[in-house]
Scaffold this motif. Structure first.
Motif, PDB file in Angstrom:
ATOM      1  N   LEU A 220       0.860  -1.181   0.000  1.00  0.00           N
ATOM      2  CA  LEU A 220       0.000   0.000   0.000  1.00  0.00           C
ATOM      3  C   LEU A 220       0.896   1.230   0.000  1.00  0.00           C
ATOM      4  N   GLN A 221       0.629   2.162  -0.907  1.00  0.00           N
ATOM      5  CA  GLN A 221       1.520   3.296  -1.095  1.00  0.00           C
ATOM      6  C   GLN A 221       0.724   4.576  -1.346  1.00  0.00           C
ATOM      7  N   PHE A 222       1.212   5.676  -0.774  1.00  0.00           N
ATOM      8  CA  PHE A 222       0.618   6.993  -1.003  1.00  0.00           C
ATOM      9  C   PHE A 222       1.679   7.902  -1.605  1.00  0.00           C
ATOM     10  N   LEU A 223       1.343   8.550  -2.738  1.00  0.00           N
ATOM     11  CA  LEU A 223       2.269   9.446  -3.412  1.00  0.00           C
ATOM     12  C   LEU A 223       1.666  10.837  -3.487  1.00  0.00           C
ATOM     13  N   HIS A 224       2.499  11.852  -3.347  1.00  0.00           N
ATOM     14  CA  HIS A 224       2.040  13.236  -3.434  1.00  0.00           C
ATOM     15  C   HIS A 224       3.064  14.072  -4.195  1.00  0.00           C
ATOM     16  N   ASP A 225       2.601  14.714  -5.265  1.00  0.00           N
ATOM     17  CA  ASP A 225       3.455  15.635  -6.021  1.00  0.00           C
ATOM     18  C   ASP A 225       3.349  17.009  -5.367  1.00  0.00           C
ATOM     19  N   THR A 226       4.262  17.286  -4.469  1.00  0.00           N
ATOM     20  CA  THR A 226       4.188  18.543  -3.722  1.00  0.00           C
ATOM     21  C   THR A 226       4.532  19.745  -4.591  1.00  0.00           C
ATOM     22  N   ARG A 227       5.369  19.524  -5.617  1.00  0.00           N
ATOM     23  CA  ARG A 227       5.707  20.563  -6.583  1.00  0.00           C
ATOM     24  C   ARG A 227       5.750  19.922  -7.964  1.00  0.00           C
ATOM     25  N   SER A 228       5.927  20.733  -8.982  1.00  0.00           N
ATOM     26  CA  SER A 228       5.992  20.192 -10.335  1.00  0.00           C
ATOM     27  C   SER A 228       7.278  19.417 -10.580  1.00  0.00           C
ATOM     28  N   ASP A 229       8.242  19.492  -9.645  1.00  0.00           N
ATOM     29  CA  ASP A 229       9.497  18.759  -9.806  1.00  0.00           C
ATOM     30  C   ASP A 229       9.824  17.876  -8.599  1.00  0.00           C
ATOM     31  N   LEU A 230       8.882  17.724  -7.650  1.00  0.00           N
ATOM     32  CA  LEU A 230       9.165  16.960  -6.433  1.00  0.00           C
ATOM     33  C   LEU A 230       8.015  16.025  -6.106  1.00  0.00           C
ATOM     34  N   ARG A 231       8.349  14.750  -5.895  1.00  0.00           N
ATOM     35  CA  ARG A 231       7.355  13.742  -5.522  1.00  0.00           C
ATOM     36  C   ARG A 231       7.807  13.062  -4.234  1.00  0.00           C
ATOM     37  N   LEU A 232       6.896  12.970  -3.270  1.00  0.00           N
ATOM     38  CA  LEU A 232       7.139  12.270  -2.016  1.00  0.00           C
ATOM     39  C   LEU A 232       6.192  11.080  -1.920  1.00  0.00           C
ATOM     40  N   TYR A 233       6.636  10.013  -1.261  1.00  0.00           N
ATOM     41  CA  TYR A 233       5.786   8.835  -1.149  1.00  0.00           C
ATOM     42  C   TYR A 233       6.186   8.013   0.075  1.00  0.00           C
ATOM     43  N   GLY A 234       5.295   7.151   0.477  1.00  0.00           N
ATOM     44  CA  GLY A 234       5.550   6.266   1.610  1.00  0.00           C
ATOM     45  C   GLY A 234       4.503   5.170   1.633  1.00  0.00           C
ATOM     46  N   GLY A 235       4.770   4.135   2.430  1.00  0.00           N
ATOM     47  CA  GLY A 235       3.815   3.045   2.494  1.00  0.00           C
ATOM     48  C   GLY A 235       4.315   1.897   3.335  1.00  0.00           C
ATOM     49  N   LEU A 236       3.643   0.773   3.202  1.00  0.00           N
ATOM     50  CA  LEU A 236       3.992  -0.434   3.955  1.00  0.00           C
ATOM     51  C   LEU A 236       3.716  -1.658   3.110  1.00  0.00           C
ATOM     52  N   ILE A 237       4.317  -2.778   3.526  1.00  0.00           N
ATOM     53  CA  ILE A 237       4.173  -4.048   2.807  1.00  0.00           C
ATOM     54  C   ILE A 237       3.764  -5.131   3.789  1.00  0.00           C
ATOM     55  N   GLY A 238       2.679  -5.802   3.479  1.00  0.00           N
ATOM     56  CA  GLY A 238       2.269  -6.986   4.216  1.00  0.00           C
ATOM     57  C   GLY A 238       2.660  -8.233   3.439  1.00  0.00           C
ATOM     58  N   SER A 239       3.062  -9.291   4.146  1.00  0.00           N
ATOM     59  CA  SER A 239       3.604 -10.466   3.473  1.00  0.00           C
ATOM     60  C   SER A 239       3.020 -11.749   4.058  1.00  0.00           C
ATOM     61  N   TRP A 240       2.853 -12.745   3.178  1.00  0.00           N
ATOM     62  CA  TRP A 240       2.442 -14.092   3.592  1.00  0.00           C
ATOM     63  C   TRP A 240       3.371 -15.093   2.907  1.00  0.00           C
ATOM     64  N   SER A 241       3.960 -15.998   3.671  1.00  0.00           N
ATOM     65  CA  SER A 241       4.908 -16.976   3.125  1.00  0.00           C
ATOM     66  C   SER A 241       4.510 -18.381   3.531  1.00  0.00           C
ATOM     67  N   GLU A 242       4.803 -19.313   2.639  1.00  0.00           N
ATOM     68  CA  GLU A 242       4.577 -20.732   2.934  1.00  0.00           C
ATOM     69  C   GLU A 242       5.746 -21.540   2.381  1.00  0.00           C
ATOM     70  N   SER A 243       6.276 -22.433   3.210  1.00  0.00           N
ATOM     71  CA  SER A 243       7.351 -23.328   2.774  1.00  0.00           C
ATOM     72  C   SER A 243       6.949 -24.777   3.035  1.00  0.00           C
ATOM     73  N   ASP A 244       7.372 -25.627   2.115  1.00  0.00           N
ATOM     74  CA  ASP A 244       7.116 -27.056   2.231  1.00  0.00           C
ATOM     75  C   ASP A 244       8.444 -27.777   2.022  1.00  0.00           C
ATOM     76  N   ASP A 245       9.011 -28.322   3.105  1.00  0.00           N
ATOM     77  CA  ASP A 245      10.317 -28.982   3.010  1.00  0.00           C
ATOM     78  C   ASP A 245      10.195 -30.498   2.826  1.00  0.00           C
ATOM     79  N   GLY A 246       9.013 -30.979   2.495  1.00  0.00           N
ATOM     80  CA  GLY A 246       8.799 -32.412   2.311  1.00  0.00           C
ATOM     81  C   GLY A 246       8.367 -33.114   3.578  1.00  0.00           C
ATOM     82  N   ILE A 247       8.512 -32.427   4.724  1.00  0.00           N
ATOM     83  CA  ILE A 247       8.097 -33.009   6.005  1.00  0.00           C
ATOM     84  C   ILE A 247       7.053 -32.111   6.669  1.00  0.00           C
ATOM     85  N   TYR A 248       7.380 -30.827   6.768  1.00  0.00           N
ATOM     86  CA  TYR A 248       6.470 -29.866   7.390  1.00  0.00           C
ATOM     87  C   TYR A 248       6.077 -28.788   6.384  1.00  0.00           C
ATOM     88  N   ILE A 249       4.880 -28.284   6.565  1.00  0.00           N
ATOM     89  CA  ILE A 249       4.413 -27.114   5.819  1.00  0.00           C
ATOM     90  C   ILE A 249       4.287 -25.972   6.820  1.00  0.00           C
TER      91      ILE A 249
END
Length: 349
Positions: free
Chosen positions: A66-95
Motif C-alpha cells: 500500500l503506497q501513497f504518493l504526493h506531487d508537492t511541486r511540479s518537480d518533487l514527488r514524495l511517497y511512503g507506504g507499507l508491505i504486508g507479506s504471507w509466506s509458505e514453505s514445504d520442506d517435504g516433512i512440514y508445511i
C-alpha cells in the motif's frame, strides 16, 4: 554532467513497478500492488547452475503493498507506504506458514530535464517490521534488514515509446552484502487509456556478506524455515529477470497486471512472479503534464514587449510623455540703464 552521474546512481528494485510518470503539482495517488512468487529451485553460488530444492520442497510468497504518493511541486514527488507479506514453505516433512507486516518505506524523487531527457534522482529508506532470528522456526516474510537506496532514473520519450533505465546502490545493515540494482525497459503508450511495458531488471552484490565464509550454517537455516529457498536472506545474491505488464486507465483509476520470470542468478531463487495493481489518482483542474516541457515553450533569447504579458491580457496603453514647457522670461532692464535713459531725457528738455 554531475546531474547525469547522480541519475545513474540506482533506484528501488520493484517486482511490479511501472516506470514513473512526470509529476503534477498537488496531485496525489493511492496505490495497492499484489504480487505472487513461487519457486522450487535455486541458482547456486557462482551462477549458471540450477538445483531443485531438496525433497521436492517449494516456497511461496505473497505481498500486498500500500503506497501513497504526493506531487508537492511540479518537480518533487514524495511517497511512503507499507508491505504486508504471507509466506509458505514445504520442506517435504512440514508445511510452515507465516504472515504479517514485513516493511515500511519512505522515498522522494526530484524531477528535472536535460536535453529532452528526464533525470530523476531518488532516495529510499526501508525499515523492516521484523528481524531475522536464526534460532527461530518461522518462515521468512522479507529481508529483515534496514535498507537505504540512492539513485535515479533516466527517462526519454519518442512519440508513443518511453525508454527508461537506472543503476543503483543499496546499503543493508546486519552485515548483509550491498546491492547494485538495475533496470532497462521501454513503455508503449499510444493514447491515454492503456499501456504495455517490458524490461530487464535485476541486481548484483557488492561488498560481501559477513557470513560469506559461513555458508553452510545459513544454508541449513534456510533449509529449515524456507524449504531451502534463497528467495530471502541469501549470501551475496545476484539475479536478473525479464518482465512484461499491461495497464488500463478508467477515469481516475488505473488497473495493471504483469508477469516476470528469472533468467539467471547466483545464490538466488529461480521462479516466476505474477502481479496485479490498482491505483486511484486525483489531479487538480487544468491540463495534465505532457512531454512538451517548459524549455520547448520558452521564448528563447528573442526580445518581446513585456507589456503584452501583463495581467488582463491587453497591452498597456502608452502614456504621453510630459513635455517640458519653457516660458520665455523677459529680462528686465538693469537699474543703471534706467538711470542713464532718465538723465538723457532731462538734458533734452
Amino acid at each position: 554532467m554531475l546531474t547525469l552521474v547522480i541519475t545513474l546512481l540506482g533506484i528501488v528494485f520493484d517486482s511490479s513497478a511501472q516506470a514513473p510518470q512526470p509529476p503534477l503539482m498537488h496531485r496525489y495517488e493511492i496505490r495497492s500492488d499484489f504480487s505472487y512468487f513461487s519457486t522450487d529451485a535455486n541458482y547456486e553460488p557462482g551462477g549458471g547452475t540450477v538445483n531443485s530444492l531438496i525433497s521436492n520442497s517449494n516456497f511461496t510468497n505473497m505481498q500486498l503493498q500500500l503506497q501513497f504518493l504526493h506531487d508537492t511541486r511540479s518537480d518533487l514527488r514524495l511517497y511512503g507506504g507499507l508491505i504486508g507479506s504471507w509466506s509458505e514453505s514445504d520442506d517435504g516433512i512440514y508445511i510452515r506458514n507465516n504472515y504479517g507486516l514485513s516493511e515500511y518505506f519512505l522515498g522522494a524523487q526530484f524531477w528535472q530535464r536535460w536535453r529532452g531527457v528526464w533525470l530523476v534522482p531518488q532516495a529510499d529508506f526501508i525499515l523492516p517490521a521484523f528481524r531475522i532470528d536464526e534460532t527461530g522456526d518461522d518462515t521468512l516474510l522479507g529481508e529483515g534488514a534496514v535498507r537505504v537506496r540512492g539513485g535515479g532514473w533516466a527517462i526519454g520519450k519518442f512519440q508513443a515509446f518511453t525508454p527508461f533505465t537506472f543503476l543503483g546502490f543499496e546499503y543493508r545493515d546486519e552485515g548483509r552484502s550491498f546491492l547494485l540494482p538495475y533496470r532497462l525497459g521501454i513503455t508503449y503508450k499510444p493514447g491515454s487509456s492503456w499501456w504495455v511495458q517490458t524490461e530487464l531488471r535485476g541486481y548484483e552484490s557488492v561488498v560481501e556478506d559477513s557470513d560469506t565464509l559461513n555458508r553452510d550454517y545459513r544454508r541449513l537455516y534456510l533449509r529449515r524455515v524456507n524449504g531451502g529457498s534463497y528467495h530471502f536472506y541469501p549470501i551475496n545474491p545476484a539475479l536478473s529477470e525479464l518482465s512484461a505488464e499491461a495497464g488500463l486507465m478508467i477515469g481516475p483509476f488505473a488497473l495493471k497486471a504483469g508477469v516476470a520470470i528469472t533468467l539467471n542468478g547466483s545464490t538466488a531463487a529461480q521462479g516466476w512472479t505474477g502481479n496485479l495493481g490498482l491505483s486511484f489518482s486525483h489531479r487538480p483542474s487544468g491540463p495534465l503534464p505532457d512531454w512538451q516541457t517548459e524549455d520547448e515553450l520558452e521564448m528563447g533569447n528573442e526580445e518581446y514587449d513585456q507589456s503584452l504579458f501583463i495581467e488582463g491580457g491587453e497591452p498597456e496603453k502608452s502614456r504621453p510623455t510630459k513635455k517640458k514647457i519653457r516660458k520665455k522670461i523677459r529680462k528686465k532692464p538693469a537699474v543703471d540703464q534706467l538711470l542713464n535713459e532718465t538723465e538723457r531725457e532731462l538734458e533734452g528738455m
